[in-house]
Design a protein around this motif. Structure first.
Motif, mmCIF file in Angstrom:
data_model
loop_
_atom_site.group_PDB
_atom_site.id
_atom_site.type_symbol
_atom_site.label_atom_id
_atom_site.label_comp_id
_atom_site.label_asym_id
_atom_site.label_seq_id
_atom_site.Cartn_x
_atom_site.Cartn_y
_atom_site.Cartn_z
ATOM 1 N N LYS A 51 0.798 -1.170 0.211
ATOM 2 C CA LYS A 51 -0.001 -0.142 0.122
ATOM 3 C C LYS A 51 0.739 1.202 -0.017
ATOM 4 O O LYS A 51 0.517 2.223 -0.601
ATOM 5 N N ALA A 54 2.353 1.826 -3.357
ATOM 6 C CA ALA A 54 1.431 2.383 -4.374
ATOM 7 C C ALA A 54 1.013 3.460 -4.105
ATOM 8 O O ALA A 54 0.376 4.143 -5.255
ATOM 9 N N ASN A 89 9.316 -5.287 -6.093
ATOM 10 C CA ASN A 89 8.463 -4.040 -6.076
ATOM 11 C C ASN A 89 9.329 -3.032 -4.958
ATOM 12 O O ASN A 89 9.365 -1.865 -5.181
ATOM 13 N N ASN A 130 3.478 2.364 -14.908
ATOM 14 C CA ASN A 130 2.070 2.274 -14.336
ATOM 15 C C ASN A 130 2.339 1.215 -13.085
ATOM 16 O O ASN A 130 2.747 -0.164 -13.316
ATOM 17 N N TYR A 131 2.076 1.267 -11.675
ATOM 18 C CA TYR A 131 2.209 0.590 -10.662
ATOM 19 C C TYR A 131 1.593 -0.694 -10.896
ATOM 20 O O TYR A 131 1.852 -1.600 -10.754
ATOM 21 N N ASP A 132 0.223 -0.527 -11.385
ATOM 22 C CA ASP A 132 -0.615 -1.767 -11.340
ATOM 23 C C ASP A 132 -0.197 -2.747 -12.597
ATOM 24 O O ASP A 132 -0.107 -3.862 -12.262
ATOM 25 N N GLU A 133 0.325 -2.084 -13.421
ATOM 26 C CA GLU A 133 0.682 -2.920 -14.808
ATOM 27 C C GLU A 133 2.116 -3.687 -14.375
ATOM 28 O O GLU A 133 2.156 -4.834 -14.598
ATOM 29 N N TRP A 134 2.876 -2.933 -13.820
ATOM 30 C CA TRP A 134 4.219 -3.637 -13.307
ATOM 31 C C TRP A 134 3.945 -4.645 -12.221
ATOM 32 O O TRP A 134 4.173 -5.946 -12.605
ATOM 33 N N ASP A 135 3.070 -4.592 -11.471
ATOM 34 C CA ASP A 135 2.656 -5.432 -10.441
ATOM 35 C C ASP A 135 1.869 -6.811 -11.056
ATOM 36 O O ASP A 135 2.178 -7.851 -10.753
ATOM 37 N N GLY A 136 1.093 -6.265 -11.988
ATOM 38 C CA GLY A 136 0.378 -7.223 -12.632
ATOM 39 C C GLY A 136 1.282 -8.354 -13.374
ATOM 40 O O GLY A 136 1.157 -9.741 -13.313
ATOM 41 N N ARG A 139 3.001 -10.362 -10.620
ATOM 42 C CA ARG A 139 2.236 -11.451 -10.198
ATOM 43 C C ARG A 139 2.134 -12.911 -10.847
ATOM 44 O O ARG A 139 2.310 -13.786 -10.229
ATOM 45 N N THR A 290 -3.044 -4.902 -16.603
ATOM 46 C CA THR A 290 -3.945 -4.164 -15.611
ATOM 47 C C THR A 290 -5.399 -4.964 -15.444
ATOM 48 O O THR A 290 -5.464 -5.304 -16.786
#
Ligand SMILES: C[S@@+](CC[C@H](N)C(=O)[O-])C[C@H]1O[C@@H](n2cnc3c(N)ncnc32)[C@H](O)[C@@H]1O
Length: 290
Positions: A51, A54, A89, A130-136, A139, A290
């Motif tokens: 959290k 991000a 991350n 893009n954080y969500d895309e990188w983390d996606g 994962r 994402t």
């Protein structure tokens, strides 16, 4: 503790500058803050760190107390046993320093685990990703960090289905026609037999291979486990691959084998540059995570 700090500033000029928000930090939408000092229960170390990483705009600094093993995971490098999605991350979005060890005997009663205080300074400027895309992407790769990247993508029907859906969306947004329908009969049959065998083998092996990191959220693990059970039930329910599916497969193969040369590498050995290269190459082909 809220009552204590409130009492402490009562009747002082600091009273007007203190705003206490009571609640679950994971469920609360936090106002802008520039410093975070936290000593939360260790069960929420991982979601709390994610959290904080991000949060945008990012805080200036976070001083956090964690269980020692968790702190070590924040620093872990490719090839280390503790290297995980959390390590990639944390190091992508922040500079992390170990400030001090806190032995268990500093607490009464002493807990079972050792602790560490770490300083997390989010990078400024923030990396333009893009954080969500990188983390996606991470994962997908770290659910099975010991598998080859080829296997994490091409050996996993859920990942390929997700990429197909996302490729269709991208085509629709960019007015690119997609040729629907079943894949070429002979080719598809020949390919399906090979790939299905490969997928089944991978998905069954996966039961043994789920990343044992606690930064894989429970809901994700549950999804994975349900899917593995499906895979174990047999091939009969597997749907036939269509033309778009074949096209997506070929594009993914090109990204992994030709454009990045990372198909045979394992996530546990990849560094930040490898992940960036992968993300960039996938984006170029119209795939987003994402
Ligand atoms: C290890 S104690 C530390 C207390 C205090 N920071 C100190 O140093 O004395 C952890 C504190 O976090 C609180 N806590 C537990 N889960 C939380 C959550 N999800 N959101 C916010 N606070 C939480 C607990 O109520 C407890 O007060």
């Amino acid at each position: 503790m809220a009552a204590e700090v409130t009492k402490r500033v009562q009747g002082t000029p600091a009273q007007n500058r203190l705003d206490v928000i009571l609640g679950d930090v994971m469920k609360t939408e936090l106002p802008y803050f520039d410093v975070c000092i936290s000593n939360t229960p260790y069960q929420i170390s991982s979601p709390l760190t994610f959290k904080l990483l991000a949060t945008s705009p990012a805080p200036r600094v976070c001083i956090l107390m964690f269980q020692r093993e968790f702190a070590l995971r924040l620093f872990a490098k490719p090839g280390d046993k503790l290297y995980s999605r959390l390590s990639v991350n944390a190091q992508m979005w922040a500079k992390i320093d170990h400030i001090m060890k806190v032995g268990k005997n500093n607490f009464k009663p002493p807990p079972l685990v050792e602790s560490s205080v770490v300083r997390l300074v989010p990078k400024n400027p923030r990396p333009q990703i893009n954080y969500d895309e990188w983390d996606g992407l991470l994962r997908i790769l770290f659910v099975r960090k010991n598998k080859t990247i080829r296997s994490s993508f091409l050996g996993k029907s859920t990942v390929m289905d997700m990429l197909e859906a996302n490729y269709r969306t991208w085509c629709a947004q960019n007015d690119i026609p997609v040729e629907d329908g079943p894949a070429d009969e002979t080719g598809a049959d020949a390919m399906d037999t090979g790939n299905v065998a490969e997928e089944d083998e991978d998905e069954v092996e996966e039961v043994m291979d789920l990343d044992d990191d606690d930064d894989v959220p429970d809901f994700f693990r549950e999804q994975e486990n349900a899917r593995i059970q499906e895979a174990l039930k047999g091939r009969s329910s597997r749907k036939k691959r269509g033309k778009v599916g074949e096209l997506v497969r070929e594009k993914v193969r090109q990204v992994l084998e030709e454009e990045t040369g990372l198909a045979d590498k394992r996530a546990r050995m990849c560094d930040e540059n490898d992940f960036l290269k992968l993300l960039w190459a996938f984006n170029q082909k119209g795939f987003h995570f994402t």
